[in-house]
Structure formats: structure tokens, C-alpha cells
Enzyme design. Structure first.
Site, PDB file in Angstrom:
ATOM      1  CB  ALA A  63       3.752 -37.217   7.886  1.00  0.00           C
ATOM      2  N   GLY A 102       6.836 -33.676   5.307  1.00  0.00           N
ATOM      3  CA  GLY A 102       7.119 -34.869   4.513  1.00  0.00           C
ATOM      4  C   GLY A 102       6.913 -34.629   3.031  1.00  0.00           C
ATOM      5  CD  GLU A 105      11.092 -34.754   5.907  1.00  0.00           C
ATOM      6  OE1 GLU A 105       9.907 -35.065   6.158  1.00  0.00           O
ATOM      7  OE2 GLU A 105      12.017 -34.961   6.704  1.00  0.00           O
ATOM      8  CD  GLU A 125       8.431 -31.461   9.147  1.00  0.00           C
ATOM      9  OE1 GLU A 125       8.758 -30.267   9.010  1.00  0.00           O
ATOM     10  OE2 GLU A 125       8.545 -32.312   8.245  1.00  0.00           O
TER      11      GLU A 125
HETATM   12  N1  T1G Z   1      -2.264 -34.338   8.177  1.00  0.00           N
HETATM   13  C1  T1G Z   1      -3.604 -34.556   8.370  1.00  0.00           C
HETATM   14  N2  T1G Z   1      -4.567 -33.622   8.148  1.00  0.00           N
HETATM   15  C2  T1G Z   1      -4.149 -32.417   7.720  1.00  0.00           C
HETATM   16  C3  T1G Z   1      -2.782 -32.111   7.511  1.00  0.00           C
HETATM   17  C4  T1G Z   1      -1.829 -33.145   7.751  1.00  0.00           C
HETATM   18  N3  T1G Z   1      -0.507 -32.961   7.549  1.00  0.00           N
HETATM   19  N4  T1G Z   1      -2.705 -30.823   7.099  1.00  0.00           N
HETATM   20  C5  T1G Z   1      -3.959 -30.346   7.043  1.00  0.00           C
HETATM   21  N5  T1G Z   1      -4.829 -31.290   7.425  1.00  0.00           N
HETATM   22  C6  T1G Z   1      -6.301 -31.170   7.452  1.00  0.00           C
HETATM   23  C7  T1G Z   1      -6.759 -30.112   8.445  1.00  0.00           C
HETATM   24  O1  T1G Z   1      -6.872 -30.671   9.737  1.00  0.00           O
HETATM   25  C8  T1G Z   1      -8.111 -29.725   7.866  1.00  0.00           C
HETATM   26  O2  T1G Z   1      -9.001 -30.780   8.202  1.00  0.00           O
HETATM   27  C9  T1G Z   1      -7.880 -29.826   6.351  1.00  0.00           C
HETATM   28  O3  T1G Z   1      -6.726 -30.682   6.189  1.00  0.00           O
HETATM   29  C10 T1G Z   1      -7.593 -28.481   5.715  1.00  0.00           C
HETATM   30  O4  T1G Z   1      -6.508 -27.918   6.466  1.00  0.00           O
HETATM   31  C11 T1G Z   1       7.698 -37.083   8.427  1.00  0.00           C
HETATM   32  C12 T1G Z   1       6.562 -35.821  10.498  1.00  0.00           C
HETATM   33  C13 T1G Z   1      -1.445 -27.418   4.324  1.00  0.00           C
HETATM   34  C14 T1G Z   1      -1.103 -24.990   4.863  1.00  0.00           C
HETATM   35  O5  T1G Z   1       2.641 -29.424   9.355  1.00  0.00           O
HETATM   36  O6  T1G Z   1      -0.162 -26.207   7.518  1.00  0.00           O
HETATM   37  O7  T1G Z   1       5.344 -34.229   7.645  1.00  0.00           O
HETATM   38  O8  T1G Z   1     -10.616 -29.367   9.576  1.00  0.00           O
HETATM   39  O9  T1G Z   1      -7.835 -25.955   7.305  1.00  0.00           O
HETATM   40  O10 T1G Z   1      -5.879 -23.362   5.772  1.00  0.00           O
HETATM   41  O11 T1G Z   1       8.912 -35.094   8.446  1.00  0.00           O
HETATM   42  O12 T1G Z   1      -3.271 -27.453   6.603  1.00  0.00           O
HETATM   43  O13 T1G Z   1     -11.083 -29.885   7.140  1.00  0.00           O
HETATM   44  O14 T1G Z   1     -11.179 -31.727   8.872  1.00  0.00           O
HETATM   45  O15 T1G Z   1      -5.306 -26.035   7.545  1.00  0.00           O
HETATM   46  O16 T1G Z   1      -5.760 -24.327   3.399  1.00  0.00           O
HETATM   47  C15 T1G Z   1       4.020 -31.538   8.341  1.00  0.00           C
HETATM   48  C16 T1G Z   1       0.079 -28.887   8.235  1.00  0.00           C
HETATM   49  C17 T1G Z   1       3.347 -32.720   8.970  1.00  0.00           C
HETATM   50  C18 T1G Z   1       1.361 -29.002   7.403  1.00  0.00           C
HETATM   51  C19 T1G Z   1      -3.381 -25.875   4.351  1.00  0.00           C
HETATM   52  N6  T1G Z   1       3.055 -30.744   7.598  1.00  0.00           N
HETATM   53  N7  T1G Z   1      -0.995 -28.309   7.467  1.00  0.00           N
HETATM   54  O17 T1G Z   1      -3.998 -24.848   5.094  1.00  0.00           O
HETATM   55  O18 T1G Z   1      -6.371 -25.767   5.265  1.00  0.00           O
HETATM   56  S1  T1G Z   1       4.458 -33.682   9.963  1.00  0.00           S
HETATM   57  C20 T1G Z   1       2.402 -29.733   8.219  1.00  0.00           C
HETATM   58  C21 T1G Z   1      -1.031 -26.976   7.207  1.00  0.00           C
HETATM   59  C22 T1G Z   1       5.550 -34.312   8.816  1.00  0.00           C
HETATM   60  C23 T1G Z   1       7.591 -35.581   8.308  1.00  0.00           C
HETATM   61  C24 T1G Z   1       6.798 -34.923   9.368  1.00  0.00           C
HETATM   62  C25 T1G Z   1      -2.259 -26.493   6.486  1.00  0.00           C
HETATM   63  C26 T1G Z   1      -2.014 -26.199   4.983  1.00  0.00           C
HETATM   64  P1  T1G Z   1     -10.579 -30.415   8.475  1.00  0.00           P
HETATM   65  P2  T1G Z   1      -6.514 -26.342   6.754  1.00  0.00           P
HETATM   66  P3  T1G Z   1      -5.546 -24.473   4.852  1.00  0.00           P
END
Ligand code: T1G
Length: 696
Positions: A63, A102, A105, A125
Site C-alpha cells: 500500500a 498489499g 495480498e 507491515e
Molecule cells: N509506500 C510509499 N512509498 C514507498 C513505499 C510504500 N509502500 N515503499 C517504498 N517507498 C518509497 C521510499 O520511501 C523511497 O522514496 C522509494 O520508494 C524507494 O524506496 C494494506 C497496509 C520495496 C524493498 O512495507 O521495503 O501494504 O526516498 O529507498 O531500497 O496490508 O522500499 O526515493 O523518496 O526503500 O530499493 C507494506 C516498504 C506497506 C514495503 C525497496 N510494504 N518498502 O527498497 O528502495 S503497508 C512495505 C520497502 C501495506 C497492506 C499494508 C522498500 C523496497 P524516496 P527504497 P529500495
């Protein structure tokens, strides 16, 4: 279609591609686009099956975290998932990069999942203080079983595609993402494969498995909210009908997403990415290629620092002037690795590979070809300047010369060389091969290339590099001084070490100030206090009386079997010591302080509010780039709980006006050391928070 989602066809297969860089997060535009694309595929009579994939470097990575806490927009995520799961046409998820949260999911609501071998899947998450709120906690255990699902949702670990296939999360692994997925979809359609719905699978659990899991993880999940809610969700999957389980998951997700813990952990997620952004060192600043490291000093810090590079496959030459010190240092490194092998966390083969990265010498002339030399000798400026003069004479042109000093001036150290642009601080935290934080200290003359290289090599060896300014104690230790110093004043006021440590432990730090002092060694601070005695302002209240008297008994902490506490041989459990209690009570008497009782709330404010006050001074002086950098330093270098977000986020959560009111009360009672920082006064006067400062 929205721009975020593309619709195309390969024969009878619709190919739906999410194009929302950088990670195809499920923003409102993506959700709307998916809804429209699946409607289109459903309505197209020529379409017999559909493939969903991510454009760019990854499948959907979750998400859009930036949307949390804001009014919902676009098609609700659940509606998109129900639409997919109820599709009368077969849908295959084609996964590359990371299918997370998500994103996974969404894939679980497709009928089948295809992945390339390098893909990773997971439900991380919990790291954001959340839980998979779109059916992940109800579908995953139906695929992999309750025990594995509990581990995956409470750790947030990523699973490589081949292992995910073994677990049943992925149906097919193949080399070519689009071609492979389309061929897989065509095959399934041709075979008349059933439209598999995970929701229809059973989910059972042995009696007592959830209580046992809660008990086994009580210490690890202490203070967090999300792990416990994740366990509750998996329990719901095993005890309720699917739709009731979904309802339970939604309710528990709401508990998490509205919690201060999740706000803090989401703050940390973005803060960890902000630290790499340095206004006057652009992202494309060239970094030097570090092929060989030289380590001057093979003591506790030198050995620990060197292990980080050896672990990353970078050769390290250890230098000590005396052979016996060199041998001792190498023996400690070998013992550290052997202990890890014994615990089953490292293979003997890997240990041998890492040990092979080391070479040793007692001659400075041998290290001249290193690309980066790091000095980690005793905290004495004269000694460091002597060493840097030698380094200046032997290191090849362009070599970076770093000091691991924890408090001393990088500018003064650089003055011993003719190339101050190549001198920088790389302050590791003990134990250096474990603690994730690296404070990179810029000197007045340090060049952007040197800064970019030090920050980059820190990340390469698994550290979180934070750039800080060159003031006494830099950021972490300068703030620490206020924290531990106030702790000793609380002892003088009436508390005992075990009460203070207990209050700070209950707040959420890994250990309190006195147990920490015993672990790091009380002699380091003692030396620093003695060195600074001459220029200590006369009106400054001295907080070192108690630790000085403890050190005068040669009680330096764990390394001498006792400091504030006693320690049994081979056991780190702190045991209160009567002699130390007598010292504390005597100091109160000598200072005419009537000892009184303290409650934990006051202990926490007295010990931890100095972090906020000094943090504000540091920001005002430009010694830290942003408040969230200070939060990252305290979480990764000092064990400040991530579910509080770090001292500056925590202050915002309390309300700066409330923090300031308490500080003014302490200032009136205890004097100058509690004078509120001007920046704090200013923010409160303007009704602003540290977060507003960050946004500026
Ligand atoms: N939402 C918004 N921005 C995100 C994002 C996300 N989910 N994930 C990464 N970014 C942005 C990050 O801030 C950075 O921005 C850029 O993307 C590159 O990220 C309903 C509620 C995917 C392994 O927890 O683990 O789904 O600094 O530097 O090292 O059940 O990003 O360039 O402006 O980390 O290659 C669940 C979180 C969400 C994954 C990539 N998903 N992201 O790593 O790049 S909650 C996560 C990561 C959810 C549902 C629930 C990593 C990555 P900027 P990065 P990276």
C-alpha cells in the site's frame, strides 16, 4: 485506465501492468486503474485469462504508506481484491522484484502466482507498526500453515521465490517474467484449471499454539503493538469463518494504523531514507572505489569495525605497533567468528572466508595502498594527531583517512595532515560489528567525494550512515552526555541505579544508562571528564562525582567484573552492589541533598528530556541536518525504541508545549543545565513541531 495502470493483450491473455514508480505502491490511482483494467478484461470476450505484473523494477511493493492518516481516496483496496478473486476469468500474478504487503495480498487474490527466481515476497507491515490489512493474515496461513504464517507476519521477513514455491505461496518459478507468466496463464486456461480461491482452503491450528507463541516472543515483542495484533489475526484465521476473520483483521488493522506506535514506525521508515539525502552532496557525487581497508588499532573497536568490512568481502590490513597487541586483536576477531559458528549462525566455511580477508602488519609503510584507512586508537588527541601525520606521509594520493573518534575534533585531527579534504570521522558504535549506526563526521574541509564515499561504504557494510557536524561528541554522544549526566543527578537525588535502569528499560530502551555504562566501560567517560576538568565552566553542576568515585575503585564495568553493578563470570546480569550504594548515598550527603523517592515518570523525563533539549541545540547549530536524523541516530545507536520514533518524534507526540513546561520546571529547580534550547522555545511560541522543521 489511469496512467498508473496499462492494459494490453497477448493473444487471448490480457496483460495488466502497474506503472507507478518507484515501487508500484497501491496509490489511489493504481487502485482505480486496476479496477478499470480488470473490468475491461472481464468485458472483453476475446480475453480468456489475465496476467498482472509491475512495470519497472518490481511488482507492487505494498500500500502507499504516504496515504495513511489521510482521508481515503480512490477505489477501496478491498473492493479491488474482491473483484479479482471473484473474476470469472483466470488471473495470474507475475512477480519480480518485491511483492510486499498489499502487493503480496494482491497476488494472493489472483488465482495463481508466477515469479522469477530473484523475486522476493513478504508481509513486512509489522515493521511499520501495522498488519496485513487486506486479507493477508487470513489467506497466508491457509497456504503455509499457522506456524509459518506467525513467523512471517511478526518478522516481516522477505522470502525468496524458490522457497516461497516450496511453501505454496508461489505456483510456478520461471526465468522470463512476461513470457513465462503469459505461457503459464495460457497453459492453465487450456487445461481448464480451476479458479483457485485461497479463501476456500481450510485453516487449522493445534491447541495452545498461539499462547505458546505469545509466551515465546514476549521479550522480543516487548513494547510493540503490531506483533501482538498480527498474532490475533492469525488466530482469527484458525478459529473464525473467512469473512468473520476478514472483519476481525480490519478491526485490528484500525487499532494499529491509528496507534502512536505505527505513526512512529512509519516515521522511522521514511527517516531511514532521508538520512542519505545531503543538500550539498548530491546523489550523483562520485564515490571512490574502496577495494582495501587499513585498520589502525586492533582493540575492541578496531576489531569490531574491521569485521564489518571482512563480512562484506573487503580485504582489511590490521595495524598495531606492537606484535602482541596485534596477535591479541586477531585472536578476539577469530573468537568472535567462532562463537557465531558455535551458535549455528555462521558456517565454518564462511568464517574461513572472512578470516582470509585479514592481513596484519606492525609497519605503517605496509598500509599505504589502502583506499580507506580507519584509525581506532585510544581517545587522546595527541596520539591521533601523531598517527594522522604518519598516515599523511604513507597513504597513497586520494586515500580517505577516517577516525573512529567518539568525541574529538575532526578538524584538529585533520590539521595534522596536508590533505584535510580527505579526512573524515567514521564513528562506529560498540559492539561495532553489531550496532547498525555509523555517524559520519564532516570536517570543515572534508570534500563532498570523501563524504559520499564514507556514507556509501557505510551502507555497503550494512550500516545506516548519518552525516553529522564536528562538535564535541558529534550528535549521539553529545546528547548521551546529557542523558547519563542527568541519570547521575537522579542518583544523587535519591534513586538507585537499578530503579533508574528499570524505568528506562520499561520505557523501551534495551538497557538503562548505568547498565550501558558498565557495558561500554566507565573508564572512557572518566578519562574524558578528567581531560575536560580544566575548562569546565565554574557554574556548571558536575554530574561525574559518583562515576568518578566508582572508577577510583578500578570498577570500570563488565570488563573489570564490576562497575555500577557486579557481574558473575561470563554473565552480563547486573547485580546491585552495596559499596556503590554507599558511594551514592555519601555523595548525596556531601552535596547536602536530602534523598527522596522518584517515580518512573519523573525518571524518564529527567533522563530522556535532555535528549530533546540537546537535540534542539544541535539542530540550531546545524550539527544535524534534520530532526529525523537524530531519531535514526538514537534508535540505531542507543536502542531508543522504534515504536516511539526517536527522541524528536517522541517529543512531538508528547507535545512540545508540554515538554517545554516540564523543562522550565526542571530549570527552576536544577539550574543552568535545564535551560530550554532557544529553538524549542521558538517552535512552541509558533505552535510548531520538530516535524514542521523537517518539512521546511
Ligand atoms: N509506500 C510509499 N512509498 C514507498 C513505499 C510504500 N509502500 N515503499 C517504498 N517507498 C518509497 C521510499 O520511501 C523511497 O522514496 C522509494 O520508494 C524507494 O524506496 C494494506 C497496509 C520495496 C524493498 O512495507 O521495503 O501494504 O526516498 O529507498 O531500497 O496490508 O522500499 O526515493 O523518496 O526503500 O530499493 C507494506 C516498504 C506497506 C514495503 C525497496 N510494504 N518498502 O527498497 O528502495 S503497508 C512495505 C520497502 C501495506 C497492506 C499494508 C522498500 C523496497 P524516496 P527504497 P529500495
Amino acid at each position: 485506465m489511469s496512467d498508473a495502470v496499462d492494459y494490453a493483450k497477448r493473444g487471448e491473455i490480457a496483460v495488466i501492468t502497474v506503472n507507478s514508480p518507484p515501487v508500484n505502491a497501491l496509490s489511489a490511482a493504481v487502485r482505480d486503474g486496476l479496477g478499470a483494467a480488470f473490468d475491461k478484461g472481464q468485458a472483453d470476450n476475446d480475453v480468456k485469462g489475465m496476467v498482472l505484473l509491475g512495470g519497472g523494477r518490481t511488482f507492487i511493493a505494498g500500500a502507499d504508506i504516504r496515504e495513511f492518516g489521510k482521508p481515503p481516496q480512490g477505489k477501496p483496496f478491498h473492493d479491488v481484491l474482491v473483484q479479482m478473486e471473484n473474476s470469472s476469468k483466470l488471473i495470474v500474478a507475475a512477480i519480480h522484484g518485491t511483492a510486499l504487503g498489499g502487493g503480496l495480498e494482491t497476488a494472493l487474490c489472483c488465482h495463481y502466482r508466477f515469479a522469477v527466481p530473484s523475486a522476493l515476497v513478504g508481509l513486512p507491515e509489522v515493521k511499520l507498526g501495522l498488519l496485513p490489512g487486506a486479507g493477508g493474515t487470513q489467506r497466508l496461513p491457509r497456504l503455509v500453515g499457522v506456524q509459518k504464517a506467525l513467523d512471517l507476519v511478526t518478522s516481516g521477513d522477505f522470502v525468496p521465490a524458490p522457497q516461497a514455491k516450496e511453501l505454496g505461496i508461489i505456483d510456478e518459478v520461471g526465468d522470463d517474467l512476461l513470457e513465462g507468466a503469459v505461457a503459464f496463464a495460457e497453459k492453465l486456461v487450456a487445461e481448464g484449471a480451476p479458479l483457485k480461491k485461497i479463501r476456500d482452503l481450510p485453516c487449522e491450528a493445534e491447541a495452545g499454539v498461539f499462547e505458546a507463541y505469545r509466551k515465546a516472543n514476549a521479550r522480543k515483542f516487548r513494547g510493540f503493538l503490531a506483533p501482538w495484533k498480527n498474532i490475533d489475526c492469525i488466530e482469527a484465521a484458525a478459529t473464525l469463518p473467512f469473512d468473520e476473520g476478514i472483519a476481525r483483521e480490519r478491526a485490528l488493522f484500525t487499532d494499529c494504523v491509528t496507534s502512536p506506535e505505527s505513526a512512529a514506525q512509519r516515521h522511522v521508515f521514511f527517516a531511514e531514507r532521508e538520512v542519505a539525502k545531503i543538500p550539498d552532496v548530491p546523489k550523483d557525487t562520485p564515490m571512490k572505489d574502496i577495494k582495501k581497508i587499513a585498520m589502525v588499532g586492533a582493540g575492541t573497536m578496531g576489531g569490531g569495525i574491521a569485521m564489518n568490512f571482512a563480512n562484506a568481502g573487503i580485504p582489511v590490513m590490521m595495524l598495531e605497533v606492537a606484535q602482541d597487541a596485534l596477535d591479541r586483536g586477531m585472536a578476539i576477531i577469530e573468537r568472535n567468528y567462532a562463537n557465531t559458528v558455535k551458535k549455528g549462525r555462521l558456517s565454518q566455511e564462511k568464517m574461513d572466508q572472512r578470516m582470509a580477508m585479514f592481513s596484519t602488519t606492525t609497519d605503517f609503510a605496509d598500509i599505504g595502498d589502502a583506499d580507506l584507512v580507519i584509525e581506532a586508537v585510544f581517545e587522546k588527541m595527541e596520539l591521533k594527531k601523531e598517527i594522522f601525520a604518519k598516515l599523511d606521509a604513507v597513504m597513497k594520493p586520494g586515500a580517505i583517512m577516517a577516525s573512529n573518534t567518539s568525541t574529538l575534533s575532526i578538524d584538529e585531527i585533520a590539521s595534522a595532515t596536508k590533505r584535510p579534504e580527505s579526512v573524515i570521522g567514521m564513528h562506529f558504535f560498540s559492539p561495532a560489528n553489531v550496532m547498525r549506526l555509523l555517524e559520519v563526521v564532516r570536517g570543515e574541509a572534508t570534500s563532498p567525494e570523501t563524504i559520499a564515499t564514507a556514507m556509501g561504504i557505510g551502507r555497503k557494510v550494512g550500516k545506516i550512515s548519518v552525516l553529522v557536524g564536528n562538535c564535541f561528541g558529534f550528535v549521539g554522544n553529545r546528547m548521551l552526555h546529557g542523558y547519563t549526566g542527568e541519570g547521575t543527578f537522579v542518583l544523587e537525588g535519591g534513586a538507585l541505579p537499578q530503579q533508574v535502569d528499570g524505568a528506562i528499560y520499561d520505557f523501551g530502551l534495551a538497557m538503562g544508562p548505568f547498565a550501558m555504562g558498565d557495558m561500554a566501560g566507565l573508564d572512557v567517560g572518566w578519562l574524558v571528564r578528567k581531560a575536560k576538568a580544566a575548562d569546565r565552566p565554574s557554574n556548571e553542576e558536575y554530574g561525574g562525582t559518583i562515576p568518578d568515585r566508582i572508577c577510583e575503585l578500578d570498577r570500570f564495568g563488565q570488563k573489570t567484573g564490576g562497575g555500577y553493578y557486579d557481574y558473575k563470570e561470563g554473565d552480563r546480569t547486573p547485580i546491585p552492589n552495596a559499596e556503590v550504594q554507599a558511594i551514592i548515598e555519601q555523595v548525596s550527603k556531601d552535596k547536602n541533598i536530602a534523598r527522596r523517592d522518584f517515580d518512573n515518570d519523573e525518571i524518564v523525563k529527567r533522563c530522556l528530556y535532555p535528549l530533546i533539549n540537546i537535540g534542539a541545540q544541535i539542530l540550531d547549530e546545524g550539527m544535524a541536518m534534520r530532526p529525523s536524523d537524530i531519531d535514526i541516530i538514537y534508535i540505531n545507536g542507543y536502542g531508543f525504541p522504534a515504536y516511539k520514533g526517536g527522541p524528536m518524534h517522541w517529543a512531538d507526540a508528547i507535545g512540545l508545549d508540554k515538554v517545554l513546561a516540564d523543562m522550565k520546571r526542571f530549570h527552576a529547580e536544577f539550574g543552568e543545565r535545564w535551560r530550554p534550547a532557544p529553538l524549542l522555545e521558538k517552535l512552541v511560541a509558533e505552535g510548531k513541531s520538530f516535524a514542521d522543521l523537517q518539512a521546511a
